[in-house]
Design a protein around this motif. Structure first.
Motif, PDB file in Angstrom:
ATOM      1  N   SER A  30       3.944   1.977 -13.421  1.00 13.25           N
ATOM      2  CA  SER A  30       3.993   0.956 -14.311  1.00 13.25           C
ATOM      3  C   SER A  30       4.727   1.441 -15.358  1.00 13.25           C
ATOM      4  O   SER A  30       4.596   0.176 -15.769  1.00 13.25           O
ATOM      5  CB  SER A  30       2.097   1.048 -14.758  1.00 13.25           C
ATOM      6  N   ALA A  31       4.622   2.671 -16.269  1.00 11.84           N
ATOM      7  CA  ALA A  31       5.329   2.426 -17.489  1.00 11.84           C
ATOM      8  C   ALA A  31       7.053   1.861 -17.114  1.00 11.84           C
ATOM      9  O   ALA A  31       7.518   1.256 -17.901  1.00 11.84           O
ATOM     10  CB  ALA A  31       5.841   4.159 -17.860  1.00 11.84           C
ATOM     11  N   LEU A  32       7.680   2.531 -15.481  1.00 10.79           N
ATOM     12  CA  LEU A  32       8.682   1.912 -15.553  1.00 10.79           C
ATOM     13  C   LEU A  32       8.821   0.552 -14.865  1.00 10.79           C
ATOM     14  O   LEU A  32       9.502  -0.300 -15.485  1.00 10.79           O
ATOM     15  CB  LEU A  32       9.192   2.751 -14.055  1.00 10.79           C
ATOM     16  N   ALA A  58       6.538  10.791 -25.580  1.00  7.93           N
ATOM     17  CA  ALA A  58       5.297   9.685 -24.562  1.00  7.93           C
ATOM     18  C   ALA A  58       4.879   8.890 -23.507  1.00  7.93           C
ATOM     19  O   ALA A  58       4.032   8.798 -22.716  1.00  7.93           O
ATOM     20  CB  ALA A  58       4.643   8.580 -25.914  1.00  7.93           C
ATOM     21  N   LEU A  59       6.630   8.144 -23.116  1.00  6.90           N
ATOM     22  CA  LEU A  59       6.321   7.087 -21.987  1.00  6.90           C
ATOM     23  C   LEU A  59       6.341   8.197 -20.888  1.00  6.90           C
ATOM     24  O   LEU A  59       5.915   7.875 -19.505  1.00  6.90           O
ATOM     25  CB  LEU A  59       7.356   6.541 -22.330  1.00  6.90           C
ATOM     26  N   PRO A 107       1.331   1.238 -20.905  1.00  6.81           N
ATOM     27  CA  PRO A 107       2.191   0.249 -21.644  1.00  6.81           C
ATOM     28  C   PRO A 107       1.201  -1.112 -21.281  1.00  6.81           C
ATOM     29  O   PRO A 107       0.216  -1.301 -19.990  1.00  6.81           O
ATOM     30  CB  PRO A 107       2.830  -0.230 -19.860  1.00  6.81           C
ATOM     31  N   SER A 108       1.322  -2.389 -21.954  1.00 10.06           N
ATOM     32  CA  SER A 108      -0.217  -3.825 -22.400  1.00 10.06           C
ATOM     33  C   SER A 108       1.383  -4.604 -22.093  1.00 10.06           C
ATOM     34  O   SER A 108       2.382  -4.545 -22.103  1.00 10.06           O
ATOM     35  CB  SER A 108      -0.562  -3.651 -24.156  1.00 10.06           C
ATOM     36  N   CYS A 151       0.901  -1.475  -0.009  1.00 10.14           N
ATOM     37  CA  CYS A 151       0.181   0.394   0.240  1.00 10.14           C
ATOM     38  C   CYS A 151       0.644   1.445  -0.195  1.00 10.14           C
ATOM     39  O   CYS A 151       0.335   2.573   0.030  1.00 10.14           O
ATOM     40  CB  CYS A 151      -0.935   0.000   1.186  1.00 10.14           C
ATOM     41  N   ALA A 152       2.028   2.115   0.414  1.00  8.48           N
ATOM     42  CA  ALA A 152       2.887   2.714   0.559  1.00  8.48           C
ATOM     43  C   ALA A 152       3.913   2.462  -1.232  1.00  8.48           C
ATOM     44  O   ALA A 152       3.363   3.989  -1.053  1.00  8.48           O
ATOM     45  CB  ALA A 152       4.485   1.946   1.547  1.00  8.48           C
ATOM     46  N   GLY A 153       3.895   1.410  -1.527  1.00  9.18           N
ATOM     47  CA  GLY A 153       4.109   2.681  -3.187  1.00  9.18           C
ATOM     48  C   GLY A 153       2.895   1.772  -4.348  1.00  9.18           C
ATOM     49  O   GLY A 153       2.557   2.015  -5.244  1.00  9.18           O
ATOM     50  N   ARG A 154       0.885   2.129  -3.554  1.00  9.16           N
ATOM     51  CA  ARG A 154      -0.127   1.582  -4.285  1.00  9.16           C
ATOM     52  C   ARG A 154      -0.471   3.632  -5.109  1.00  9.16           C
ATOM     53  O   ARG A 154      -0.185   3.906  -4.320  1.00  9.16           O
ATOM     54  CB  ARG A 154      -1.028   1.476  -3.449  1.00  9.16           C
ATOM     55  N   TRP A 155      -0.653   3.195  -6.200  1.00 13.25           N
ATOM     56  CA  TRP A 155      -1.173   4.083  -7.489  1.00 13.25           C
ATOM     57  C   TRP A 155      -2.640   3.472  -7.597  1.00 13.25           C
ATOM     58  O   TRP A 155      -2.615   3.259  -8.133  1.00 13.25           O
ATOM     59  CB  TRP A 155      -0.675   4.377  -8.843  1.00 13.25           C
TER      60      TRP A 155
END
Length: 560
Positions: free
Chosen positions: A439-441, A430-431, A559-560, A346-350
């Motif tokens: 999520s992109a990282l 774009a990224l 990102p897919s 949860c500390a790293g949750r977006w």
């Protein structure tokens, strides 16, 4: 580099040994207690140990110049009953000091020598606490109401007619609570009104930028925040360089030097025992900054300190409890934002904030009703800022997720070159513009994504349809291709983009996410890129598409 025996581990032992070599009236345990109570933290202790090694006479003379912590240690030893150790002496009158005042250069002294008394220009008293517009001293009882705040309100009212005088006064109160600080900021603006309309980088007071930001929040349109004068980006100007306020990346770039150990050019803020500049990466590996764990006995960075012991990351106490966000029983830590327990997940949750609908790190609430940092505590002074871009609403000064993504993309797209090719900047932009940089990282670290990006980076010519057609039919290839905008006008769907037409005949085994569904559908239906780089589909065109204009544009790649 060779390291002395005293530097390995906690330098507390070395400080005690140096003091006991001079002082005979205090036992070693008493000296250790005084040193441990007065000189706290490994960094301060290493600085004091280095000062006592290079200047041992300060223990018997108490003479300046020396570091501030050494003066505090001398005063504490004398208070504990030391006789051979000298008390710190004033740099002006030379008398022994029980209470220290200091100034730059390692000088310490009494208050009367370091701060000569001044007379109030209004009443003649000596309790000077402020200065007027001309720099003349004033006492606490004499008012300094020279009308600067009223003049500033009138100036803003002329620039911004929609803002009322009451609204501007409320902004001034939010900028600074103390009237002295408000007047100092108002004088800076009145001397140079152009600071409000784009010249804020030359502001002598940092509160001027805060004042401009709050005016814009209140509805101002003429007032403008200045861009960074070095890079031109609209970032927080948190540093000052050559009299001009610049952003954190530009400031760090001027401080980059080759590390004396690894040779990497980075911002260097630490010197070793020999006075050589060392980067943060090499500093973490240095045995000097490591201390002996009280439980395992190994030299490691200390993660937990208490009155009784100091423990490394492996031996530190682990708490188990119920997370206040997800409600699961896990290993927990106490959140600095709420004071409630939360787990590492949860500390790293977006998530999307239930109050402002912004996708941001969750800092309060629950998973059903998550709350972002801005909505949980709107006071910017409570939060920390990113040490690279200056963006706030963080719990630490470490690089934010978007800066970490930017640094990773810079290393990945540049490769062995020093700069990124111009045709690859579109993919980087774009990224960086995705809604969730975390999520992109994670996405760009996948092996299949790394293979596609590396192949595009290693191409000798500019990126075009021939290079994109040669990519393997995979989700990373489609995402990278959909993010390209500087492409030449595409050929027709029957003659060009044959690579994607062959792929579109395959049955879909994965449902596209809402953020990339449009680009995936356009690609599967034989869509191609128009001249502006947007993905158009033959099945999703309006009558305006016959003139060469697409009625729909692909969303930002996800990102897919």
């Amino acid at each position: 580099m060779t390291t002395s025996r005293h530097l390995v581990g906690d330098p507390l032992d070395e400080i005690v040994e140096l003091v006991c070599g001079v002082e005979r009236h205090l036992a070693g345990d008493e000296v250790r207690q005084v040193v441990a109570r007065t000189v706290r933290g490994p960094v301060t202790r290493r600085r004091v140990a280095q000062e006592l090694r290079s200047n041992p006479r300060v223990l018997t003379t108490g003479q300046y110049p020396s570091v501030w912590s050494v003066g505090l240690l001398l005063a504490a030893l004398r208070k504990a009953g030391a006789h051979e150790v000298s008390a710190p002496r004033c740099c002006g009158c030379g008398k022994e000091l029980r209470t220290l005042f200091s100034r730059r250069g390692g000088y310490w002294g009494c208050h009367s020598c370091l701060h000569p008394p001044e007379l109030c220009t209004a009443c003649g008293r000596m309790q000077v606490s402020k200065r007027d517009r001309q720099g003349r001293p004033l006492c606490q009882k004499c008012p300094d109401e020279d009308g600067t705040e009223t003049e500033l309100v009138g100036l803003v009212a002329r620039l911004e007619p929609p803002l009322t005088a009451e609204a501007v006064e409320q902004v001034l109160i939010h900028v600074a609570v103390r009237p002295v600080v408000r007047r100092r900021m108002a004088r800076a603006v009145l001397e140079r009104p152009g600071l409000l309309t784009g010249e804020g980088a030359e502001a002598p007071e940092p509160l001027v930028l805060r004042f401009i930001e709050l005016l814009i929040t209140a509805g101002a349109t003429t007032v403008a925040l200045p861009p960074c004068p070095r890079c031109g980006e609209e970032r927080a100007l948190t540093q000052k360089l050559d009299g001009t306020r610049v952003c954190q990346p530009c400031y760090q770039s001027t401080r980059s030097q080759p590390c004396s150990r690894c040779g990497t050019e980075r911002p260097l803020t630490w010197r070793d025992d020999a006075g050589l500049l060392v980067c943060a990466h090499c500093r973490r590996r240095d045995p000097v900054v490591r201390e002996r764990c009280s439980r395992c006995g190994k030299l490691r960075p200390i993660a937990h300190r208490s009155e009784a012991d100091q423990l490394c990351q492996h031996c530190r106490p682990v708490r188990h409890g119920t997370c206040s966000l997800c409600g699961l029983h896990k290993t927990i830590e106490i959140s600095q934002a709420t004071g409630l327990p939360w787990c590492a997940a949860c500390a790293g949750r977006w998530m999307r904030c239930s109050s402002c609908s912004t996708v941001a790190p969750v800092r309060a609430g629950t998973l059903a009703r998550p709350v972002c940092a801005r909505c949980h505590n709107p006071d910017p002074a409570f939060w920390r800022s990113c040490g690279r871009c200056g963006s706030g609403w963080q719990l630490t000064t470490a690089a934010c997720q978007r800066c970490r993504l930017d640094l990773h993309l810079a290393d990945l797209l540049a490769g062995s070159e020093e700069q990124i090719r111009p045709d690859l900047l579109t993919l980087r932009t774009a990224l960086l513009g995705v809604e969730r940089p975390d999520s992109a990282l994670t996405w760009i670290r996948r092996p299949d994504v790394l293979a596609v990006i590396t192949r595009l980076r290693d191409e000798s010519g500019p990126i075009g349809h021939s290079i994109l057609d040669a990519l393997p039919p995979s989700a990373p290839s489609r995402t990278c291709a959909a993010s390209w905008s500087p492409l030449a006008p595409c050929r027709t769907a029957t003659s060009g983009c044959s690579h994607w037409s062959a792929w579109s005949a395959r049955p879909s085994t994965r449902a596209p996410t809402p953020s990339n569904a449009e680009s995936c559908t356009a690609t599967r239906t034989g869509g191609c890129c128009n001249g502006s780089g947007n993905v158009s589909s033959p099945e999703r065109t309006s009558p305006a598409s016959s003139t060469g204009t697409s009625s729909r544009t692909s969303r930002r790649p996800w990102p897919s």
